[in-house]
Design a protein around this motif. Structure first.
Motif, PDB file in Angstrom:
ATOM      1  N   PHE A 126      -5.465  81.949  32.186  1.00 43.11           N
ATOM      2  CA  PHE A 126      -6.569  81.028  32.447  1.00 43.11           C
ATOM      3  C   PHE A 126      -6.100  79.577  32.557  1.00 43.11           C
ATOM      4  O   PHE A 126      -6.596  78.817  33.391  1.00 43.11           O
ATOM      5  CB  PHE A 126      -7.625  81.142  31.352  1.00 43.11           C
ATOM      6  CG  PHE A 126      -8.344  82.477  31.335  1.00 43.11           C
ATOM      7  CD1 PHE A 126      -8.157  83.397  32.351  1.00 43.11           C
ATOM      8  CD2 PHE A 126      -9.199  82.804  30.303  1.00 43.11           C
ATOM      9  CE1 PHE A 126      -8.809  84.619  32.350  1.00 43.11           C
ATOM     10  CE2 PHE A 126      -9.868  84.023  30.283  1.00 43.11           C
ATOM     11  CZ  PHE A 126      -9.661  84.934  31.306  1.00 43.11           C
ATOM     12  N   ASP A 127      -5.151  79.194  31.715  1.00 39.84           N
ATOM     13  CA  ASP A 127      -4.661  77.809  31.770  1.00 39.84           C
ATOM     14  C   ASP A 127      -3.923  77.550  33.081  1.00 39.84           C
ATOM     15  O   ASP A 127      -4.048  76.468  33.674  1.00 39.84           O
ATOM     16  CB  ASP A 127      -3.737  77.527  30.589  1.00 39.84           C
ATOM     17  CG  ASP A 127      -4.481  77.550  29.257  1.00 39.84           C
ATOM     18  OD1 ASP A 127      -5.719  77.641  29.272  1.00 39.84           O
ATOM     19  OD2 ASP A 127      -3.811  77.504  28.203  1.00 39.84           O
ATOM     20  N   ALA A 128      -3.147  78.550  33.541  1.00 39.20           N
ATOM     21  CA  ALA A 128      -2.419  78.387  34.804  1.00 39.20           C
ATOM     22  C   ALA A 128      -3.384  78.318  35.985  1.00 39.20           C
ATOM     23  O   ALA A 128      -3.236  77.476  36.888  1.00 39.20           O
ATOM     24  CB  ALA A 128      -1.434  79.548  34.987  1.00 39.20           C
ATOM     25  N   VAL A 129      -4.391  79.197  35.989  1.00 39.79           N
ATOM     26  CA  VAL A 129      -5.376  79.192  37.074  1.00 39.79           C
ATOM     27  C   VAL A 129      -6.176  77.890  37.054  1.00 39.79           C
ATOM     28  O   VAL A 129      -6.460  77.307  38.107  1.00 39.79           O
ATOM     29  CB  VAL A 129      -6.310  80.410  36.964  1.00 39.79           C
ATOM     30  CG1 VAL A 129      -7.446  80.306  37.975  1.00 39.79           C
ATOM     31  CG2 VAL A 129      -5.531  81.700  37.189  1.00 39.79           C
ATOM     32  N   ALA A 130      -6.533  77.426  35.862  1.00 46.30           N
ATOM     33  CA  ALA A 130      -7.289  76.170  35.762  1.00 46.30           C
ATOM     34  C   ALA A 130      -6.481  74.998  36.296  1.00 46.30           C
ATOM     35  O   ALA A 130      -7.017  74.102  36.962  1.00 46.30           O
ATOM     36  CB  ALA A 130      -7.689  75.927  34.304  1.00 46.30           C
ATOM     37  N   GLU A 131      -5.189  74.997  36.020  1.00 48.49           N
ATOM     38  CA  GLU A 131      -4.340  73.917  36.527  1.00 48.49           C
ATOM     39  C   GLU A 131      -4.276  73.943  38.046  1.00 48.49           C
ATOM     40  O   GLU A 131      -4.364  72.905  38.711  1.00 48.49           O
ATOM     41  CB  GLU A 131      -2.935  74.056  35.932  1.00 48.49           C
ATOM     42  CG  GLU A 131      -2.011  72.903  36.299  1.00 48.49           C
ATOM     43  CD  GLU A 131      -0.632  73.040  35.679  1.00 48.49           C
ATOM     44  OE1 GLU A 131       0.229  72.189  35.979  1.00 48.49           O
ATOM     45  OE2 GLU A 131      -0.412  73.996  34.905  1.00 48.49           O
TER      46      GLU A 131
END
Length: 667
Positions: free
Chosen positions: A396-401
């Motif tokens: 989720f953090d990678a996709v959000a970035e």
């Protein structure tokens, strides 16, 4: 149609050679064929026209006859393009040769170079550079042109069929249709359907007729039958007589004896429309049984194709095979193409399957691909984790970035689906401020592009993680938008009305400064709890009964608490306890002298994410709203209550939870 093609071919054979003699200059590229005896043969020497050999015909005076291939508009598969004229001497001519067939290494090298072509022009250049070519190589070249030129149900550049090289290639396949190998014949026919050639053209008539003759002999391999079936499916649809004959021959074969390529080819054929409506169940069951034993040998393309076919055919009885494919997919996660991974994730969601090792492999792979993979693939990744209720900070953090940088290129649906996953799981990434600032910018710039339900899902999901789209709610509550929402699809169901109601309630409770339009009473629901899809997760029956028994012991009587109480605010309380001003428990039926209400939330496993003890977004917003409405919320999570081993410890636990500041002497 096949019968009409055969009848037409009879006339063509009577007139064709006299009307269109093979003359003109010869291209250095030579297509090799095999005679009936299995030896290479020169088409010039086998030609039935007087003079036979090309070398003798070249001395003749050129004719002005023109051969024409056209694309045609068909209801199912064929889309009108442009005509293709095959001039006997207007450009390079391809001919057969008496030389040896290309070696396996030469064919492999040709295929490798062919796949490296990024335009039709490069394909044509490659064809002109090849000295010896087999019929399968020629068919592969046509397939590559189709790969590069297909766009939906038409060609991006229909004029590609006017090129001299492809005209010469098609002309030679037409002239030598009787001498093509089975593999070359059916592959060429399928390639022509992919190029949307007119099924009544001379080339197509001859290829279909020759295919019918060889089909009647019953000597084609399973893979060749599947290729022919794909071609006939494209031409005439699932009702084609020849296609039925193909399936009959396939059914006579034993799946356990098929190669991996044959197995995949049959699955693909059935998926493309032949196996719909529960047809060929016995064949499919036999294929499933064999496929389970060979999944360990499947590469990434095979795994993707298999899962796609099982999903399309809705093979819910093949769950053991799906599980095996999921385990095999773990090995291929870094090697899937974007399209393959999208299919795999979609199938796993369809069958409700996930594997711990698959999830771990995705957590390692996703951060490496979010900036470069197709936007739909990234969105499908988020949907997969959301559907399986798995919180993965790494993903989720990678996709959000990446969302902050790529969202302008996403469709409105992709934007909404990614945010919906965050809302459903109640997860906020570290860069949440940047993410929702980007969402707001997209809403400002592309508000009119959102479908009404997509927009509602997006705005509602924002509120689940305490992001309030106040600037856009006034538009959502407008009569114009509500009318659009009602006109879309099947109209406004109870779930949509519940979303609207909760969105309005959120603004009233959490945004007291909101002074925009109100949601009219006719669009509000009285309860968020409803069968099927709901804004509340039903209480776990077993856990509820266990807690209820202990509550009776704690309070002394069943009458001192209410169960599954519907509040005036649409929420349903698992247990409600009423207290007077002095803190004494009142009977559940009492409505006078109620000073405090305690909402006991008996939270079973389904109210949490599967891999972490985190409430789902809809449960978090419910408890948040209950507190704002004046309830004292007491949470009884399953992972705490199930640790209690006897009734006395359970009573003590509930006493400390519900009445932490009260000493229980006896009641």
């Amino acid at each position: 149609m096949a019968l009409k093609l055969v009848q037409r071919l009879t006339l063509l054979r009577q007139l064709g050679n006299q009307r269109y003699p093979l003359v003109g200059p010869v291209c250095p590229t030579r297509i090799l064929s095999t005679s009936g005896a299995g030896q290479p043969s020169c088409v010039a020497c086998l030609c039935s026209s007087p003079g036979g050999c090309i070398q003798r015909q070249r001395r003749r005076k050129p004719s002005c006859g023109i051969r024409s291939l056209t694309t045609v508009a068909r209801e199912l598969s064929f889309i009108a393009s442009s005509s293709v004229g095959l001039h006997r001497h207007s450009g390079p001519q391809l001919r057969l040769t008496q030389l040896h067939r290309p070696t396996a290494a030469e064919e492999h090298a040709f295929q490798h170079r062919l796949q490296g072509c990024s335009s039709s022009r490069q394909v044509f250049s490659l064809l002109r550079s090849v000295e010896v070519m087999s019929d399968t190589m020629a068919a592969a070249a046509l397939h590559r042109v189709a790969d590069l030129e297909q766009e939906g149900k038409a060609l991006k550049d229909p004029t590609v069929l006017e090129k001299d090289t492809i005209k010469a290639l098609c002309f030679q396949l037409e002239q030598d249709s009787r001498r093509l190998t089975d593999a070359g014949l059916v592959s060429a026919l399928l390639a022509c359907t992919r190029l949307f050639l007119d099924p009544w053209s001379t080339l197509m008539v001859r290829l279909v007729s020759e295919s019918q003759e060889r089909l009647d002999r019953g000597q084609m391999s399973v893979g060749q039958l599947c290729t022919l079936g794909q071609a006939m499916l494209a031409m005439e649809g699932p009702g084609c007589v020849m296609l039925g004959q193909v399936i009959e021959l396939i059914q006579k074969e034993e799946p356990a004896q098929w190669s991996m390529a044959d197995l995949i080819a049959v699955y693909r054929l059935l998926q493309d429309g032949v196996g719909e409506d529960g047809k060929y169940r016995d064949l499919l069951n036999a294929m499933h049984t064999h496929a389970v034993t060979v999944t360990y040998r499947m590469d990434s393309a095979a795994v993707s194709t298999m899962l796609s076919a099982l999903m399309t055919l809705n093979q819910t009885q093949a769950i053991p095979l799906v599980i095996r494919l999921c385990k095999q997919a773990v090995r291929h996660v870094p090697h899937f193409t974007d399209e393959e991974l999208t299919v795999v994730l979609g199938a796993l969601m369809h069958f409700g399957q996930s594997d711990q090792y698959f999830v771990e492999a995705m957590e390692k792979y996703v951060p490496t691909m979010v900036f470069t993979s197709h936007s739909e693939t990234v969105t499908k990744v988020m949907q997969f984790f959301g559907r399986r209720n798995i919180v993965s900070p790494a993903v989720f953090d990678a996709v959000a970035e990446s969302f902050v940088y790529r969202a302008d290129d996403y469709t409105t649906s992709q934007v909404a689906r990614q945010i919906m996953t965050l809302g459903k799981l109640g997860y906020l990434p570290p860069n949440a401020a940047d993410v929702f600032r980007k969402v707001e910018a997209i809403l400002h710039s592309r508000f009119s592009q959102f479908q009404p339900r997509t927009l509602l899902n997006l705005l509602h999901s924002c509120t689940l993680v305490q992001r309030f789209p106040v600037n856009f709610v006034s538009k959502v509550f407008s009569s114009y938008f509500l009318q659009q929402l009602q006109d879309q699809g099947t109209g406004m169901n109870r779930y949509i009305l519940a979303q609207l109601t909760q969105l309005y309630m959120t603004l009233k409770l959490e945004c007291p400064f909101y002074e925009g339009p109100r949601l009219l009473p006719k669009y509000r629901v009285k309860s968020f709890h409803m069968p099927g899809r709901s804004l509340e997760t039903p209480v776990d029956t077993h856990l509820y009964n266990s807690v209820k028994t202990v509550l009776e012991e704690l309070l002394g009587d069943r009458s001192y608490f209410g169960s599954k109480v519907l509040t005036p605010y649409c929420y349903t309380l698992d247990v409600e306890i009423k207290l007077d001003e002095e803190g004494y428990v009142l009977p559940a039926s009492s409505n006078d002298d109620v000073y405090k209400r305690i909402a006991v939330c008996i939270d079973g496993q389904k109210r949490f994410t599967t891999n972490q003890r985190q409430l789902l977004g809809k449960e978090a917003i419910k408890q948040r709203h209950l507190r704002l409405l004046g309830y004292e919320v007491v949470q009884i999570p399953f992972y705490e209550f199930e640790k209690l081993h006897n009734k006395s410890s359970a009573v003590k636990y509930l006493h400390q939870k519900i009445f932490p500041h009260t000493y229980r002497l006896s009641w």
